[in-house]
Design a protein around this motif. Structure first.
Motif, mmCIF file in Angstrom:
data_model
loop_
_atom_site.group_PDB
_atom_site.id
_atom_site.type_symbol
_atom_site.label_atom_id
_atom_site.label_comp_id
_atom_site.label_asym_id
_atom_site.label_seq_id
_atom_site.Cartn_x
_atom_site.Cartn_y
_atom_site.Cartn_z
ATOM 1 N N TYR A 19 0.738 -1.153 -0.056
ATOM 2 C CA TYR A 19 -0.076 -0.129 -0.188
ATOM 3 C C TYR A 19 0.873 1.104 -0.092
ATOM 4 O O TYR A 19 1.999 1.032 0.712
ATOM 5 C CB TYR A 19 -1.023 0.176 1.192
ATOM 6 C CG TYR A 19 -1.725 -1.112 1.243
ATOM 7 C CD1 TYR A 19 -3.265 -0.946 0.854
ATOM 8 C CD2 TYR A 19 -1.580 -2.424 1.929
ATOM 9 C CE1 TYR A 19 -4.019 -1.971 0.860
ATOM 10 C CE2 TYR A 19 -2.487 -3.413 1.802
ATOM 11 C CZ TYR A 19 -3.699 -3.182 1.274
ATOM 12 O OH TYR A 19 -4.620 -4.296 1.511
ATOM 13 N N GLN B 83 -2.180 7.547 0.654
ATOM 14 C CA GLN B 83 -3.197 7.158 -0.584
ATOM 15 C C GLN B 83 -3.101 8.065 -1.484
ATOM 16 O O GLN B 83 -3.345 7.773 -2.699
ATOM 17 C CB GLN B 83 -4.493 7.002 0.119
ATOM 18 C CG GLN B 83 -4.903 5.762 0.787
ATOM 19 C CD GLN B 83 -4.892 4.599 0.009
ATOM 20 O OE1 GLN B 83 -5.581 4.698 -1.364
ATOM 21 N NE2 GLN B 83 -4.446 3.539 0.275
ATOM 22 N N TYR C 159 -1.180 6.973 -4.698
ATOM 23 C CA TYR C 159 -1.677 5.410 -5.261
ATOM 24 C C TYR C 159 -1.351 5.465 -6.977
ATOM 25 O O TYR C 159 -0.692 4.290 -7.228
ATOM 26 C CB TYR C 159 -3.351 5.219 -5.126
ATOM 27 C CG TYR C 159 -3.837 4.097 -5.843
ATOM 28 C CD1 TYR C 159 -3.657 2.961 -5.136
ATOM 29 C CD2 TYR C 159 -4.513 4.226 -6.991
ATOM 30 C CE1 TYR C 159 -4.141 1.648 -5.655
ATOM 31 C CE2 TYR C 159 -4.918 3.054 -7.475
ATOM 32 C CZ TYR C 159 -4.825 1.738 -7.035
ATOM 33 O OH TYR C 159 -5.322 0.612 -7.471
ATOM 34 N N GLN D 190 -5.344 -6.565 -7.458
ATOM 35 C CA GLN D 190 -5.830 -5.368 -6.550
ATOM 36 C C GLN D 190 -6.270 -5.779 -5.429
ATOM 37 O O GLN D 190 -6.809 -6.983 -5.187
ATOM 38 C CB GLN D 190 -7.011 -5.131 -7.404
ATOM 39 C CG GLN D 190 -6.945 -3.950 -8.407
ATOM 40 C CD GLN D 190 -6.731 -2.574 -8.045
ATOM 41 O OE1 GLN D 190 -7.162 -2.158 -6.977
ATOM 42 N NE2 GLN D 190 -6.086 -1.757 -8.942
ATOM 43 N N ASP D 191 -6.101 -5.228 -4.345
ATOM 44 C CA ASP D 191 -6.521 -5.382 -3.090
ATOM 45 C C ASP D 191 -6.896 -4.021 -2.083
ATOM 46 O O ASP D 191 -6.611 -3.112 -2.625
ATOM 47 C CB ASP D 191 -5.541 -6.172 -2.071
ATOM 48 C CG ASP D 191 -6.136 -7.189 -0.937
ATOM 49 O OD1 ASP D 191 -7.240 -7.209 -0.959
ATOM 50 O OD2 ASP D 191 -5.134 -7.568 -0.249
ATOM 51 N N SER D 192 -7.595 -4.498 -0.979
ATOM 52 C CA SER D 192 -8.047 -3.274 -0.284
ATOM 53 C C SER D 192 -8.150 -3.559 1.124
ATOM 54 O O SER D 192 -8.467 -4.774 1.362
ATOM 55 C CB SER D 192 -9.118 -2.260 -0.576
ATOM 56 O OG SER D 192 -10.379 -3.486 -0.634
ATOM 57 N N VAL E 192 -6.449 1.526 -0.593
ATOM 58 C CA VAL E 192 -6.508 0.720 -1.734
ATOM 59 C C VAL E 192 -5.111 0.322 -1.804
ATOM 60 O O VAL E 192 -4.016 0.989 -1.809
ATOM 61 C CB VAL E 192 -7.070 1.336 -3.000
ATOM 62 C CG1 VAL E 192 -7.379 0.362 -3.894
ATOM 63 C CG2 VAL E 192 -8.166 2.477 -2.288
ATOM 64 N N TRP F 133 -2.638 -3.322 -3.281
ATOM 65 C CA TRP F 133 -2.244 -4.703 -4.167
ATOM 66 C C TRP F 133 -1.993 -5.849 -3.196
ATOM 67 O O TRP F 133 -1.358 -5.642 -2.252
ATOM 68 C CB TRP F 133 -1.277 -4.465 -5.296
ATOM 69 C CG TRP F 133 -1.664 -3.327 -6.094
ATOM 70 C CD1 TRP F 133 -2.243 -3.574 -7.173
ATOM 71 C CD2 TRP F 133 -1.441 -1.995 -5.947
ATOM 72 N NE1 TRP F 133 -2.404 -2.313 -7.841
ATOM 73 C CE2 TRP F 133 -1.648 -1.085 -6.774
ATOM 74 C CE3 TRP F 133 -0.585 -1.217 -4.848
ATOM 75 C CZ2 TRP F 133 -1.678 -0.002 -7.184
ATOM 76 C CZ3 TRP F 133 -0.616 0.181 -5.045
ATOM 77 C CH2 TRP F 133 -0.891 0.935 -6.130
#
Ligand code: GDP
Ligand code: MG
Length: 659
Positions: free
Chosen positions: A355, A359, A362, A383-385, A391, A393
């Motif tokens: 991360y 942010q 990003y 992708q991941d959060s 947000v 990966w």
């Protein structure tokens, strides 16, 4: 009659070749480009001459890799080869010249395979040698397997002092599986402790080779290096390539250059490619004009042409959105050919969330990750959060060192500030009645992120990834090593003696048991004499428990982990205690609770403390006061707020990865 026909055929072939090359030359001349590079010799005469790649048909090309266990001297041998062929001046300062990345220089290890084209004369003929220096560590074995696909032979380098080690064996089998010619070479014969006779026997126990065929050298002092180059020319076959067939090349590596964009390393299998040609990437189904083509000497040296059998680079204004190019086949847009087999995709062993610290970074981080994965295609990206980190990966790596190196490269080469979550491995679970639950595509679900484990009441079976490890060690430590193996739930599959006292074990382990500090412990029980390597061994059924933590009643999801049920309670208590030490004191009392399968197991408490950054200030300079407060605000970006408390974001990773 037959002989006559053969002769005619030979002459017509020769004529064809001549005509063919003339046509190529004319094509180039019509475009106003030259096909030569300046080559300087380091042999006594130290002259230089202009040579053309057109003069190198496959018979005068050799493509080879240097493979070995880590630290056995691959990069040092590559230095001497670059010197002896005049590519770099001979001086005392050439140390691992091909290790170009900052992280490689800082850590003294090779993480990236590097190619270099050299010219070398034997018996009055000049040969074009394409050398690939490879990494030795297991986490970078994908670099080795890819490099092998551009070669017909390998130099298997073994430290004559250390002997055959786990990665010597692993890399040797990779080369044998790829059907390559092997030249075993003993290095470091200058060392007092070197024992070439014993080490030769170890090699002979693994591979059918005579004593005379094993070369003995000192890469550091340059002893025997010329003989190695001669053996490369005499013993490794030329590439099976046909310059007359339509152009076909394998992309075996790629990287992103700030100024030139994406650069591909290619091994030309057939035909010819030139600057200005329009080429297509088969799998990507995209076409581009070639802007530059050349060889790595070892810097990019434009030659305007590459012919069958040769290896070099091409720059074609490829967009970074094109996707993975490594393993793809390149051909002329006008003459498509059948694609080459490409590579088996890398199988990630560990996953971690990544991360941006802030942010707002990003998009920049997304670009940086895309660019870096051009250079490291073994990283998988999804992708991941996370509620806590925003947000980001979930990236898959081949091991913890690989993860660490990737993070360092993001920071060093792309100036990124990232937070990386604790690593975990991909477990599998079987879901009862998955058919009726929309979000599951099948019965088996791979859990890449432990906090996304499906509801445990609907899980019927758990599976964990296994590895097949190779351990090489002196047999005096047999008791200690066996105890460690059983402590880590290993089962020995095979045991071979490489010589009178050196044992090679094949052991099946759960990946989870060897990921963190297994190798350190193995080295410590064998006084540093053991070596270790592993490969994927599929999945086996197991019992898993979910261990989770909360701080002041807020779940710390990045701390959730899965582990073998027999170990879960112990693990939960251990991590809870570590957290208590790691979480900084706050203005409030902090309670840390550990749970196994959602059942409370333990509680630790951190007592309150007040930190006022301006407390030390007396007197009224308001700018100083503001500066301190601004600094504190900047620092806060690195903090994760959990309910009413603030914790540095990297505390959790440190807690999960320490011994
Ligand atoms: P790699 O990991 O296989 O690329 O190994 P390196 O080339 O980085 O070398 C590892 C270490 O071994 C370095 O400190 C080298 O200086 C040393 N080394 C390499 N070849 C020799 C040699 O022939 N003799 C001695 N004494 N040391 C060597
Ligand atoms: Mg190296």
């Amino acid at each position: 009659m037959f002989k006559h026909c053969q002769k005619l055929l030979k002459t017509s072939n020769a004529l064809f070749n001549l005509n063919f090359l003339q046509v190529q030359s004319q094509r180039l001349h019509s475009k106003g480009v030259t096909v030569g590079i300046w080559r300087s010799y380091s042999t006594k005469s130290r002259k230089s001459e202009n040579i053309s790649l057109i003069d190198f048909p496959p018979e005068r090309i050799r493509n080879f890799c240097i493979i070995a266990h880590i630290d056995h001297g691959k990069s040092t041998l590559a230095d001497r080869m670059l010197e002896i062929t005049g590519v770099i001046p001979e001086n005392q300062k050439n140390e691992q010249v091909l290790d170009k990345l900052q992280v490689e220089r800082e850590r003294g290890i090779t993480v990236k395979a590097q190619s270099a084209s050299l010219f070398y004369d034997v018996e009055g003929l000049t040969y074009l040698l394409n050398l690939v220096d490879t990494p030795g560590h297991v986490d970078f074995s994908y670099e080795v397997s890819r490099s092998l696909s551009a070669c017909q032979g390998v130099i298997l380098l073994v430290d004559a002092n250390q002997g055959v080690q786990a990665q010597t064996v692993a890399n040797m089998y990779l080369a044998i599986e790829a059907g390559l010619e092997l030249i075993p070479v003993l290095n470091k014969i200058d060392l007092k402790g070197a024992n070439p006779e014993v080490v030769s026997k170890q090699i002979q126990n693994l591979y059918p080779v005579t004593d005379e065929e094993i070369l003995k050298i000192s890469a550091k002092l340059g002893i025997g290096v010329a003989e190695v180059l001669e053996a490369v020319i005499k013993r490794i076959p030329p590439p099976p390539a046909d310059q007359k067939k339509p152009f076909k090349a394998l992309v075996y590596d790629s990287w992103f250059d700030k100024f030139k964009g994406i650069i591909c390393n290619v091994a030309v299998k057939d035909g010819v490619v030139m600057k200005g040609d329009k080429v297509t990437f088969h799998h990507a189904q995209k076409s581009f004009d070639i802007q530059e083509v050349g060889i790595l000497h070892p810097e990019q040296t434009p030659t305007n042409i590459l012919l069958a059998g040769q290896a070099g680079y091409v720059i074609a204004n490829v967009k970074s959105s094109t996707g993975t190019l490594v393993g793809d086949t390149m051909y002329h847009k006008s003459t498509p050919v059948d694609p080459l087999p490409g590579f088996r995709p890398a199988k990630p062993m560990v996953f971690a969330g990544i991360y941006p610290i802030d942010q707002s970074q990003y998009i920049k981080l997304r670009e940086s990750i895309t660019k870096l994965t051009f250079n490291d295609s073994s990283v998988s990206v999804a992708q991941d959060s996370s509620a806590a980190l925003g947000v980001g990966w979930r990236l898959g790596f081949l091991g913890l060192l690989h993860m660490d190196v990737f993070k360092m490269r993001l920071e060093q080469e792309f100036d990124a500030s990232v937070i990386i979550t604790a690593p975990n491995i991909p477990y599998k679970v079987r879901i009862i009645g998955a058919k009726n639950i929309k979000k599951y595509k099948g019965e088996e679900v791979v859990v890449l992120n432990p906090c996304k484990l499906p509801d445990q009441t609907i899980i019927s079976q758990y599976f964990e990834p296994m590895v097949r490890a190779t351990i090489v060690y002196p047999d005096v430590y047999i008791g200690e090593v066996q105890a460690l193996i059983s402590d880590r739930r290993g089962r020995t599959e095979d045991q071979t003696y490489l010589d009178n006292s050196r044992v090679m074990l094949k052991v099946i382990f759960p990946l989870n048991e060897i990921l963190i500090n297994f190798f350190d412990e193995l080295k410590s029980v064998t006084k540093g004499y053991a070596s270790f390597d592993y490969e994927d061994y599929g999945y086996e059924e197991t019992n898993l428990s979910k261990v989770s933590f909360n701080i002041n009643n807020v779940d710390v999801e990045e701390m959730t982990l899965l582990c073998h049920s027999s170990n879960a309670q112990k693990m939960c208590r251990k991590i809870c205690a570590r957290l208590q030490e790691a979480v900084p004191r706050q203005q409030y009392k902090v309670q840390i609770k550990g749970q196994v399968n959602n059942k409370h197991i333990c509680t630790e408490v951190v007592n309150p403390y007040r930190k006022d950054v301006t407390a030390k200030l007396y007197g009224g300079d308001v700018t100083r006061r503001n500066k301190l407060l601004a600094k504190q605000a900047e620092g806060k970006k690195k903090l994760r707020s959990l309910g009413n408390i603030q914790v540095p974001k990297d505390v959790f990773i440190k807690v999960l990865t320490q011994k």
